[in-house]
Motif scaffolding. Structure first.
Motif, PDB file in Angstrom:
ATOM      1  N   VAL A   1     -23.534  -2.642 -15.415  1.00 27.83           N
ATOM      2  CA  VAL A   1     -23.079  -3.964 -14.988  1.00 27.83           C
ATOM      3  C   VAL A   1     -23.147  -4.063 -13.464  1.00 27.83           C
ATOM      4  O   VAL A   1     -23.104  -3.048 -12.771  1.00 27.83           O
ATOM      5  N   PRO A   2     -23.252  -5.281 -12.923  1.00 30.10           N
ATOM      6  CA  PRO A   2     -23.145  -5.431 -11.465  1.00 30.10           C
ATOM      7  C   PRO A   2     -21.752  -4.993 -11.007  1.00 30.10           C
ATOM      8  O   PRO A   2     -20.755  -5.251 -11.691  1.00 30.10           O
ATOM      9  N   GLN A   3     -21.692  -4.331  -9.849  1.00 26.44           N
ATOM     10  CA  GLN A   3     -20.392  -3.850  -9.365  1.00 26.44           C
ATOM     11  C   GLN A   3     -19.396  -4.988  -9.211  1.00 26.44           C
ATOM     12  O   GLN A   3     -18.198  -4.813  -9.456  1.00 26.44           O
ATOM     13  N   GLY A   4     -19.896  -6.160  -8.819  1.00 27.52           N
ATOM     14  CA  GLY A   4     -19.008  -7.304  -8.617  1.00 27.52           C
ATOM     15  C   GLY A   4     -18.427  -7.865  -9.892  1.00 27.52           C
ATOM     16  O   GLY A   4     -17.498  -8.678  -9.842  1.00 27.52           O
ATOM     17  N   MET A   5     -18.964  -7.442 -11.058  1.00 25.75           N
ATOM     18  CA  MET A   5     -18.432  -7.934 -12.336  1.00 25.75           C
ATOM     19  C   MET A   5     -17.099  -7.262 -12.657  1.00 25.75           C
ATOM     20  O   MET A   5     -16.238  -7.856 -13.338  1.00 25.75           O
ATOM     21  N   VAL A   6     -16.917  -6.034 -12.193  1.00 25.13           N
ATOM     22  CA  VAL A   6     -15.718  -5.271 -12.548  1.00 25.13           C
ATOM     23  C   VAL A   6     -14.866  -4.931 -11.329  1.00 25.13           C
ATOM     24  O   VAL A   6     -13.841  -4.252 -11.442  1.00 25.13           O
ATOM     25  N   SER A   7     -15.295  -5.364 -10.141  1.00 16.16           N
ATOM     26  CA  SER A   7     -14.525  -5.100  -8.925  1.00 16.16           C
ATOM     27  C   SER A   7     -14.749  -6.234  -7.927  1.00 16.16           C
ATOM     28  O   SER A   7     -15.689  -7.014  -8.056  1.00 16.16           O
ATOM     29  N   THR A   8     -13.885  -6.286  -6.931  1.00 13.53           N
ATOM     30  CA  THR A   8     -13.983  -7.305  -5.886  1.00 13.53           C
ATOM     31  C   THR A   8     -14.030  -6.626  -4.525  1.00 13.53           C
ATOM     32  O   THR A   8     -13.204  -5.758  -4.230  1.00 13.53           O
ATOM     33  N   PHE A   9     -15.012  -7.011  -3.696  1.00 14.08           N
ATOM     34  CA  PHE A   9     -15.142  -6.480  -2.340  1.00 14.08           C
ATOM     35  C   PHE A   9     -14.593  -7.514  -1.360  1.00 14.08           C
ATOM     36  O   PHE A   9     -15.095  -8.641  -1.287  1.00 14.08           O
ATOM     37  N   PHE A  10     -13.567  -7.136  -0.601  1.00 11.24           N
ATOM     38  CA  PHE A  10     -12.971  -8.025   0.385  1.00 11.24           C
ATOM     39  C   PHE A  10     -13.408  -7.591   1.787  1.00 11.24           C
ATOM     40  O   PHE A  10     -13.349  -6.409   2.132  1.00 11.24           O
ATOM     41  N   ASN A  11     -13.816  -8.562   2.601  1.00  8.02           N
ATOM     42  CA  ASN A  11     -14.195  -8.276   3.982  1.00  8.02           C
ATOM     43  C   ASN A  11     -12.964  -8.002   4.835  1.00  8.02           C
ATOM     44  O   ASN A  11     -11.929  -8.662   4.691  1.00  8.02           O
ATOM     45  N   GLY A  12     -13.102  -7.034   5.760  1.00  9.22           N
ATOM     46  CA  GLY A  12     -12.065  -6.836   6.762  1.00  9.22           C
ATOM     47  C   GLY A  12     -12.105  -7.942   7.800  1.00  9.22           C
ATOM     48  O   GLY A  12     -13.068  -8.706   7.889  1.00  9.22           O
ATOM     49  N   ARG A  13     -11.048  -8.015   8.577  1.00  6.63           N
ATOM     50  CA  ARG A  13     -10.938  -9.081   9.570  1.00  6.63           C
ATOM     51  C   ARG A  13     -11.391  -8.605  10.945  1.00  6.63           C
ATOM     52  O   ARG A  13     -11.050  -7.498  11.370  1.00  6.63           O
ATOM     53  N   ALA A  14     -12.175  -9.421  11.634  1.00  8.56           N
ATOM     54  CA  ALA A  14     -12.584  -9.121  13.008  1.00  8.56           C
ATOM     55  C   ALA A  14     -11.498  -9.621  13.962  1.00  8.56           C
ATOM     56  O   ALA A  14     -10.984 -10.731  13.791  1.00  8.56           O
ATOM     57  N   TYR A  15     -11.173  -8.781  14.945  1.00 10.29           N
ATOM     58  CA  TYR A  15     -10.126  -9.135  15.897  1.00 10.29           C
ATOM     59  C   TYR A  15     -10.691  -9.370  17.288  1.00 10.29           C
ATOM     60  O   TYR A  15     -11.633  -8.704  17.711  1.00 10.29           O
ATOM     61  N   LYS A  16     -10.075 -10.299  18.013  1.00  8.41           N
ATOM     62  CA  LYS A  16     -10.345 -10.468  19.434  1.00  8.41           C
ATOM     63  C   LYS A  16      -9.450  -9.503  20.219  1.00  8.41           C
ATOM     64  O   LYS A  16      -8.384  -9.102  19.737  1.00  8.41           O
ATOM     65  N   LEU A  17      -9.887  -9.126  21.410  1.00  4.89           N
ATOM     66  CA  LEU A  17      -9.087  -8.216  22.224  1.00  4.89           C
ATOM     67  C   LEU A  17      -7.700  -8.785  22.498  1.00  4.89           C
ATOM     68  O   LEU A  17      -6.715  -8.039  22.595  1.00  4.89           O
ATOM     69  N   THR A  18      -7.610 -10.097  22.605  1.00  8.60           N
ATOM     70  CA  THR A  18      -6.328 -10.731  22.899  1.00  8.60           C
ATOM     71  C   THR A  18      -5.351 -10.686  21.729  1.00  8.60           C
ATOM     72  O   THR A  18      -4.161 -10.976  21.896  1.00  8.60           O
ATOM     73  N   GLU A  19      -5.855 -10.318  20.562  1.00  9.73           N
ATOM     74  CA  GLU A  19      -4.990 -10.280  19.373  1.00  9.73           C
ATOM     75  C   GLU A  19      -4.357  -8.920  19.133  1.00  9.73           C
ATOM     76  O   GLU A  19      -3.494  -8.783  18.276  1.00  9.73           O
ATOM     77  N   TRP A  20      -4.795  -7.906  19.888  1.00  7.18           N
ATOM     78  CA  TRP A  20      -4.197  -6.575  19.715  1.00  7.18           C
ATOM     79  C   TRP A  20      -2.776  -6.567  20.272  1.00  7.18           C
ATOM     80  O   TRP A  20      -2.487  -7.183  21.289  1.00  7.18           O
TER      81      TRP A  20
END
Length: 387
Positions: free
Chosen positions: A200-219
């Motif tokens: 089966v396609p991997q996405g049929m039995v699992s979900t891939f979530f993207n991580g979040r990109a941060y700006k330097l000012t958000e640290w």
């Protein structure tokens, strides 16, 4: 240090330039040819009869090597010849105890001058103490060699198991709970697999979530830890923090499955506290038909296969859509868990051996610091005492 002298390395050995290998024939067997990183081939020619300590002149300058038999050393190395009697193993460990990188004299390719080596201050004990110190450190090195071979053998075992388990499985359980091997197989886009398995396609039995990109000012200085690639690969332990309120799927908890998809590639089981995962990392959530640990090993097998088909910096380019479409074998859930259990047992053995390796490496470093400086003195009966 009663009976010890502080002497320049130049009083013990001649530091000699290696020679170009262009004039010798490179063979599959014969006398070793030493480069800065190790043996780079073999030849029928001999540059020096040995024994000798071999050092890098350009390139890798902090790898100390030794040879007790005839050899050739190429022109990016130095080799050493004796000026007087001493124990060669003791000298090898003594030179190894120096941080030779501090002697680098180039801004580009690391370079080590002969004069810098010759000027090293060496604590020289009597010959019988040299021999005893070398014997102690050699014993530890032999143990490290055994552990390294055990780790390599266990990794090889795992590679074979992965190939078998993801192609043949472990079978089905009978009424007694025993696993009976599969007898019926079918052809699939993933090769021949047990007839009862799906692809089966991997996405049929699992979900891939993207991580979040941060700006330097958000640290932030404090808050929720943000996991970056270097925190997973071991190349850096510095964490940044965030106080943003994010959707729950942007957080990772102990035991969650992550996947590094940029620069470094592969799955990772998070073992820390609740955190946020950064860009270049996916969080993989498994559905009801997919065991998380089985998915970890499936992704690891997939990544190994992709790395084997690519080279260098052009290794891979992965996309979330591509990973979700990629086909995976899907055994019944109970068999998934049994496969994961077998592989995790092997991984536990590798982790145990690696921990022992680290323990002996730390022991060796401590012994070198104490014994090669004379802080601990050895006796002829083999015991050691603190002066």
């Amino acid at each position: 240090m009663n009976g010890w002298n502080i002497e320049k390395l130049a009083t013990l050995v001649n530091v000699v330039y290696g020679k170009s290998p262009s004039a010798i024939e490179k063979l599959d067997d014969g006398f070793p040819i030493f480069g800065t990183g190790g043996v780079v081939g073999y030849t029928s020619e001999v540059l020096y009869e040995g024994p000798s300590v071999i050092l890098g002149r350009k390139g890798t300058i902090d790898k100390v090597q030794r040879c007790t038999s005839p050899f050739w050393a190429i022109d990016t190395t130095y080799y050493t010849t004796p000026k007087r009697d001493f124990d060669w193993s003791w000298l090898y460990y003594t030179i190894s105890s120096f941080d030779l990188r501090k002697l680098n004299e180039a801004s580009g390719v690391p370079s080590l001058s002969r004069s810098s080596l010759e000027a090293l201050d060496v604590a020289v004990p009597p010959l019988h103490e040299q021999q005893k110190i070398a014997a102690i450190l050699t014993t530890v090195d032999k143990k490290l060699d055994v552990i390294a071979r055990q780790i390599e053998a266990t990794k090889t075992l795992k590679q074979g198991l992965v190939q078998t388990l993801f192609r043949r499985g472990v079978g089905t359980q009978n009424t007694d709970g025993r696993w009976v091997p599969h007898t019926e197989f079918k052809d699939s886009e993933q090769g021949q697999i047990p007839a009862m398995w799906e692809v089966v396609p991997q996405g049929m039995v699992s979900t891939f979530f993207n991580g979040r990109a941060y700006k330097l000012t958000e640290w932030e200085e404090t808050g929720t830890s943000v996991i970056r690639l270097q925190n997973l690969t071991g190349s850096g332990d510095k964490y940044y923090y965030s106080n943003l309120t994010l959707p729950e799927h942007q957080y990772v908890n102990n035991g969650d499955l992550l996947y590094m998809w940029s620069a470094s590639f592969g799955p990772y089981i998070w073992s820390g506290e609740k955190a946020i995962y950064h860009y270049h990392i996916w969080k993989v959530e498994c559905g009801e038909r997919l065991d998380r640990l089985f998915m970890y090993y499936s992704l690891d097998w997939l990544t190994t296969g992709m790395k084997g088909k690519t080279h260098g910096s052009t290794m891979m380019h992965l996309t979330k859509a591509g990973m979700e479409k990629y086909p995976m074998v899907l055994p019944p859930l109970a068999e998934q868990r049994q496969i994961a259990k077998i592989l995790s047992t092997v991984d536990s053995k590798i982790e145990l051996l690696t921990a022992r390796q680290t323990q002996f490496m730390n022991l060796k470093r401590g012994l070198m610091q104490k014994l090669l400086t004379g802080e601990w003195r050895v006796r002829l009966d083999g015991s050691a005492s603190e002066t």
